[in-house]
Design a protein around this motif. Structure first.
Motif, short mmCIF file in Angstrom:
data_model
loop_
_atom_site.label_atom_id
_atom_site.label_comp_id
_atom_site.label_asym_id
_atom_site.label_seq_id
_atom_site.Cartn_x
_atom_site.Cartn_y
_atom_site.Cartn_z
N MET A 189 0.85 -1.43 -0.11
CA MET A 189 0.18 0.23 -0.13
C MET A 189 0.83 1.06 -0.09
O MET A 189 1.94 1.06 0.83
CB MET A 189 -0.88 0.05 1.40
N LEU A 190 0.63 2.25 -0.59
CA LEU A 190 1.15 3.54 -0.92
C LEU A 190 1.11 4.20 0.57
O LEU A 190 0.24 4.10 1.40
CB LEU A 190 0.86 4.56 -1.84
N LYS A 191 1.76 5.24 0.59
CA LYS A 191 1.87 5.91 1.73
C LYS A 191 0.47 6.53 2.26
O LYS A 191 -0.05 6.28 3.23
CB LYS A 191 2.89 7.32 1.72
N HIS A 192 -0.26 7.16 1.21
CA HIS A 192 -1.63 7.56 1.33
C HIS A 192 -2.45 7.25 0.16
O HIS A 192 -2.07 7.36 -1.17
CB HIS A 192 -2.03 9.10 1.48
N GLU A 193 -3.35 6.34 0.30
CA GLU A 193 -4.04 5.62 -0.92
C GLU A 193 -5.51 5.61 -0.64
O GLU A 193 -5.87 5.41 0.81
CB GLU A 193 -3.60 4.16 -1.17
N VAL B 13 -8.88 3.82 -0.88
CA VAL B 13 -9.14 2.42 -0.85
C VAL B 13 -10.68 2.34 -0.30
O VAL B 13 -11.30 3.12 0.11
CB VAL B 13 -8.46 1.56 0.08
N GLU C 89 -9.29 7.64 2.80
CA GLU C 89 -7.97 7.74 2.56
C GLU C 89 -7.41 6.80 3.64
O GLU C 89 -7.35 7.02 4.71
CB GLU C 89 -7.55 9.27 2.59
N ARG D 273 -3.87 5.72 5.62
CA ARG D 273 -2.22 6.32 5.72
C ARG D 273 -1.65 5.42 6.58
O ARG D 273 -1.22 5.52 7.57
CB ARG D 273 -2.49 7.71 6.58
#
Length: 69
Positions: free
Chosen positions: A1-5, A7, A17, A19
């Motif tokens: 998972m990215l830093k802020h995604e 989903v 979002e 985090r």
């Protein structure tokens, strides 16, 4: 998972979002859960849930400890 995604919540399917790499700034950190509550939720759902669902599940577990999630 990215830093802020962005989903979808696995319970209600609303987008939010996540985090995961900044958990202290994530919306889920506003919902205090016991270890048992976290365990029960993780047994039923994979991934992060939105704040609304976490609050609803916490309320269910407090009102009816043996109720299915």
């Amino acid at each position: 998972m990215l830093k802020h995604e962005i989903v979808p919540c696995p319970r209600c399917n609303r987008a939010f979002e996540c985090r995961v790499n900044s958990i202290h700034r994530c919306q889920c950190s506003d919902v205090p859960l016991t270890l048992e509550e976290r365990f029960r939720i993780s047994e039923k759902y994979q991934g992060c849930l939105c704040e609304n669902c976490l609050r609803e599940l916490k309320a269910v577990m407090q009102e009816q400890p043996d109720a299915p999630l």
